[in-house]
Design an enzyme around this catalytic site. Structure first.
Site, mmCIF file in Angstrom:
data_model
loop_
_atom_site.group_PDB
_atom_site.id
_atom_site.type_symbol
_atom_site.label_atom_id
_atom_site.label_comp_id
_atom_site.label_asym_id
_atom_site.label_seq_id
_atom_site.Cartn_x
_atom_site.Cartn_y
_atom_site.Cartn_z
ATOM 1 N N ASP A 89 91.249 59.596 54.112
ATOM 2 C CA ASP A 89 90.404 58.965 53.161
ATOM 3 C C ASP A 89 90.594 57.271 53.188
ATOM 4 O O ASP A 89 91.308 56.687 54.248
ATOM 5 C CB ASP A 89 90.206 60.136 52.552
ATOM 6 C CG ASP A 89 89.169 59.738 51.228
ATOM 7 O OD1 ASP A 89 89.734 59.027 49.980
ATOM 8 O OD2 ASP A 89 88.330 60.476 51.934
ATOM 9 N N TYR A 134 85.478 53.112 44.478
ATOM 10 C CA TYR A 134 84.601 52.905 45.470
ATOM 11 C C TYR A 134 83.988 51.059 45.144
ATOM 12 O O TYR A 134 83.205 51.144 46.541
ATOM 13 C CB TYR A 134 83.366 53.952 45.799
ATOM 14 C CG TYR A 134 83.645 55.040 45.829
ATOM 15 C CD1 TYR A 134 85.296 55.923 45.717
ATOM 16 C CD2 TYR A 134 83.167 55.170 47.217
ATOM 17 C CE1 TYR A 134 85.894 56.972 46.043
ATOM 18 C CE2 TYR A 134 83.887 56.788 48.142
ATOM 19 C CZ TYR A 134 84.959 57.405 47.346
ATOM 20 O OH TYR A 134 85.461 58.165 47.700
ATOM 21 N N HIS A 163 88.939 67.947 56.319
ATOM 22 C CA HIS A 163 89.577 66.359 55.757
ATOM 23 C C HIS A 163 91.260 66.155 55.083
ATOM 24 O O HIS A 163 91.994 65.432 55.301
ATOM 25 C CB HIS A 163 88.661 66.115 54.290
ATOM 26 C CG HIS A 163 88.272 65.145 53.763
ATOM 27 N ND1 HIS A 163 88.200 63.172 54.659
ATOM 28 C CD2 HIS A 163 88.651 64.453 52.706
ATOM 29 C CE1 HIS A 163 88.416 63.118 53.933
ATOM 30 N NE2 HIS A 163 88.557 62.736 53.173
#
Lengths: 466, 465
Positions: free
Chosen positions: A231, A377, A434
């Site tokens: 990630d 982000y 993930h």
């Protein structure tokens, strides 16, 4: 006829040169200034370079407040969740019927103090880097087993994960059974996540975190080290490898991606005739492109809102335990297996244990870091960040990729070649999603060990120092 | 030789252009819709209850107590993260400003008084297609004589509600300078406020169009006018496209078209914008890079609601502060996007805190935030796209109120492919997304102007037949 041939070849050469050296070309790593992320009021103070032991010990008030909120949300009068649409599982997001199962367990069965003990199992510390306190686990071998070499390995988590994801792989890496090499593990919490302090000013994106974690490793006395990441950890680790090849000896990723301009070209060109360019196994994961684009559109809503309005969405998530649980645990369903969207419980039970999933949610809750975590982000998707132009800087040090069965963000070997010039290991697993270290710890650890041992054997005989 | 090539080229190009204009870029016919039904199956077996029941908002004291409890908890055990240094609304709702609102909500806002005001005009509920639909039904109060009284449907959007129209009601039922006055029907969209939510997937903007036609018919109106903003704009446009024999004229304050020729005009116009548009209009749409980056920056909520409404709904249903921040952010950016640089998002004192809170309360007391967001998830489905409504033209008279801070920048030049009889396109210099709420005078003045234009146009007027 001959003239035509010469002109064509000439054009082809020019085109290739433009491809390799123009807008699609490689770049040089930028020079980063020395960043500071602490409060303005303390900016001119000398940095505290101490490394202080740390144990998680959450104030009872926070736990009492959490219980109060959960009780309220679960009470008959206070139950405000909208029932799912008829026949719907997780297709519209976290199924509220199942959410009640999760929050009921959280209120009635989940025992934080017992879990806290487990999370405190390995030594933890805090140290101030670039003005903010970074929390980390620092774990060395427990057994008396002799290894040829012990290497420092930085493990980086992402969103919505935390250092908790690595707990099962710790013993597999500090005390591996069948390996010449073992690791001294450094497992931090990203700034703004869990017990690491958040930045006080704008600007702390993935590139800036790369500098922060180099300094972190140097603070711990490591000039050369390995990195493993998934990630955001994958992106930060990749940036570190591109920026500091003299420090990062090798990089292992369980989410192998590249934003190199030529990677985008490769994705497009291979779509014309995938089997000509790619390993058969990899094709259905990426093509037809329309499928991939649909999947991305369906799954990137969180990314979009976090990249633009983190402070807005953060308010509800900071205040509602049900809200936070739904928001975070949804990813543990869909990012482990996208087929699970059809299931009422999102496939989460019995595949995962509720206690483990809640450990991760608790790390966000007790540290109240959901808002600052989502700001990563919005800090990374900015003109300022793109201006570093780090995507086109190749990683020349050895890289190993673990490609799991279902991680829609991962790219195939063919796609990442422009970024990773020494991709010496690309493992395809038919298991796992993930959160690889958390979900398939044995496969994960085995791949890291295989990759590193491969490198260690290839290395010219020299002293045990890197 | 050259002559033949020339002729074939012209012919070939004409065929190509013809295909483009009538194929993918061409107009489509309205689809035939089945009779939708959204209620539970046992309700359907019973004879449909067609009664129109009086309704008054009277929220259970327990809900208000629970709200106060949550606000107290959120304000005392403060879990808000302070904004980054120097940041106001650029990362979303500023938490310092948020506390001002939540404190006011807890200490000063008096729901029972607001409730009285919201109950000022007559409200009703009636079952349409199995869903209980809430609406205000307001007729002229004064003794003034008008040439004609026309039924007018006003549709809100997200994150709005029927309350957006409260200030324009008297201006439309009893206008000062107008031959026409209106009998207003102001519903809550299904899943919003006091209207029942659809229990299963499939209720999108086309299904809503059918539902609201049925509502008007239930009230005895076979012919009527429609007006809408936000989703309301899309739904009334669908109604006008689907039911031209019932919808006599349509007015929107979100001037926008998704007709493929509109997109073409927008894109091709990039080559030489001032050839087709004024400087002012050009600034809103070009350069395309700026237009799309602005759109990306403001559409995060849209994206998550269109894909995971139930996920984000969980927190918003449970946290009053969370709901306030989420909804009120739109009243800042939607009114004026440049307000992101202000610590209070421009909200204070431009808007009255109580007025803003009324709207939040509609979502909170009815607990409809999740169901309201599901509407987005119903828009971008193969089912909705399959209706191909974007290219179905609106042939009845249309009018648009074009305000400077509205999200869409489409002008009359762009939307004429969708609205074939665009009789009125008003450019004003004040106002944003929530037109009726923010600039009620400009809003009602434009409606009166447009609908009187329609009434006075003897060639198109078809109300009495």
């Amino acid at each position: 006829m001959g003239k035509l041939l010469i002109v064509s070849v000439g054009l082809l050469v020019v085109f290739t040169a433009w491809l390799l050296y123009g807008p699609f070309g490689d770049g040089e790593p930028p020079k980063l200034p020395d960043f500071y992320w602490g409060p303005k009021t303390k900016e001119n103070q000398k940095e505290d370079t101490t490394i202080r032991p740390f144990k998680i010990n959450i104030d009872e008030k926070i736990l009492a407040d959490l219980k109060t909120r959960l009780k309220l949300e679960l009470s008959p009068e206070g139950n405000r969740l909208t029932p799912p649409l008829e026949g719907i599982g997780f297709e519209y997001g976290f199924n509220t019927k199942f959410l009640k199962t999760v929050t009921t367990h959280w209120l009635e069965k989940y025992d934080w103090r017992a879990r806290e003990k487990l999370l405190n199992k390995y030594p933890q510390f805090k140290t101030s880097i670039n003005g903010i306190d970074i929390h980390f686990q620092h774990v060395k071998s427990q057994s008396k087993k002799q290894y040829k070499q012990t290497r420092p390995l930085l493990l980086l988590h992402g969103w919505p994960g935390s250092f908790f994801e690595f707990q099962k792989v710790i013993p597999l890496l500090t005390d591996p059974v069948d390996s010449d090499t073992n690791f001294e593990l450094l497992i931090p919490s990203l700034p703004g996540y869990g017990f690491s302090e958040r930045s006080h000013r704008p600007g702390l994106g993935a590139v800036e975190m790369a500098q922060l974690f180099l300094k972190f490793m140097q603070r711990l006395g490591h000039e050369k080290f390995y990195i493993q990441g998934g990630d955001w950890g994958s992106l930060i680790g990749t940036h570190m490898a591109a920026l500091y090849p003299e420090h990062v000896v090798a990089l292992h990723l369980n989410m192998c991606t590249s934003s190199h301009p030529r990677a985008h070209l490769r994705i497009l060109i291979a779509s014309l005739y995938p089997s000509l360019f790619m390993n058969e196994v990899d094709i259905p994961k990426h093509y037809p492109l329309s499928n991939l684009i649909t999947k991305l559109l369906e799954e990137l809503g969180y990314f979009h809102i976090q990249a633009t309005k983190p402070d807005t969405v953060g308010v509800a998530l900071s205040n509602s335990p049900s809200g936070l649980a739904a928001y975070i645990i949804e990813k543990f369903s869909t990012w482990t297996n996208m087929e699970w969207r059809k299931k009422e419980n999102g496939g989460l039970i019995p595949y995962y244990q509720l206690d483990e999933l809640l450990d991760n949610v608790m790390i966000y809750w007790v540290s109240n870091s959901i808002t600052s975590s989502t700001r990563l982000y919005s800090e990374t998707l900015t003109k300022r960040e793109f201006a570093w132009d780090l995507d086109r800087v190749p990683v020349r040090i050895p890289v190993g990729c673990l490609s799991v069965a279902s991680d829609f963000a991962s790219m195939s070997e063919f796609h990442v070649k422009d970024k990773f010039h020494q991709l010496i290991s690309y493992t395809r697993s038919n298991k796992g999603g993930h959160f690889a270290a958390f979900e398939i710890p044995e496969i994960f650890a085995k791949d890291v060990l295989n990759f590193i041992n491969l490198l260690e054997q290839k290395a010219k005989p020299r002293t045990s120092e890197l | 030789m050259i002559g033949k090539v020339f002729i074939v080229s012209i012919f070939g190009t004409s065929v190509l252009i013809g295909w483009i204009l009538h194929g993918p870029l061409g107009d489509k016919d309205p689809p035939t819709l089945p009779d939708f039904y959204w209620g539970s199956t046992d309700r359907k077996i019973q004879k449909e209850d067609r009664s129109i029941r009086s309704f008054k908002i009277n929220i259970d004291e327990k809900i208000l107590t629970d709200l106060k409890t949550r606000l107290k908890i959120e304000l005392s055990a403060d879990r808000l993260t302070v904004p980054l240094e120097g940041i106001h609304f650029q990362y979303g709702f500023n938490t310092i400003t948020l506390k001002k609102f939540t404190n006011h909500w807890l200490d000063n806002y008096d729901w029972r008084i607001r409730e009285k005001t919201l109950n000022k005009y007559p409200q009703f509920k009636t079952l349409i297609s199995g869903l209980d639909i809430h609406f205000q039904h307001v007729k002229g109060q004064s003794k003034k004589q008008y040439k004609q009284t026309r039924p007018l449907l006003l549709l809100h959007g997200w994150p709005g509600s029927f309350i957006e129209f409260q200030k324009v009601i008297p201006l439309l039922t009893d206008p000062v300078d107008s031959d026409t006055n209106f009998e207003l029907v102001i519903p809550s969209l299904p899943g919003f406020g006091f209207s029942e939510r659809p229990p299963r997937p499939g209720f999108g903007p086309v299904e809503a169009a059918q539902l609201f036609l049925k509502l008007m018919k239930r009230l005895g109106h076979n012919k009527f006018y429609v007006q809408g903003g936000d989703w309301g704009s899309l739904i009334v446009t669908n109604m006008a496209a689907l039911y031209p024999e019932h919808v006599m004229a349509v007015h929107v304050n979100l001037c926008m078209s998704s007709h493929s020729r509109t997109h073409m005009r927008h894109l091709i116009g990039a080559i030489y914008p001032t050839l087709f548009l004024s400087e002012k209009d050009v600034a809103r749409l070009y350069p395309l890079s700026k237009y799309f980056s602005n759109l990306l920056e403001e559409s995060g909520y849209f994206h998550i609601q269109a894909t995971k409404p139930d996920t984000v709904g969980a927190g918003l249903s449970n946290s009053p502060s969370g709901l306030l921040a989420y909804i009120m952010e739109k009243f800042s950016t939607g009114t004026n996007p440049s307000w992101k640089t202000k610590e209070d998002g421009g909200l204070i004192p431009y808007y009255n805190k109580d007025d803003l809170l009324d709207n939040i309360m509609i979502y909170w007391v009815t607990n409809t935030i999740t169901s309201s967001m599901r509407f987005y998830a119903e828009v971008f489905t193969l089912r909705t796209l399959g209706y191909k409504m974007d290219n179905v033209p609106v042939k009845v008279p249309a009018g648009c109120l074009y305000l400077p801070y509205e999200i869409s920048g489409h002008t009359d030049f762009h939307i004429q492919d969708k609205y074939h009889q665009l009789l009125s396109f008003s450019r004003e210099n004040k106002g944003g997304h929530f037109a009726a709420f923010e600039v009620p005078d400009i809003f009602s003045k434009d409606l009166l102007k447009f609908f009187n234009l329609v009434e006075n146009n003897s060639t198109i007027h078809k109300f009495t037949e």
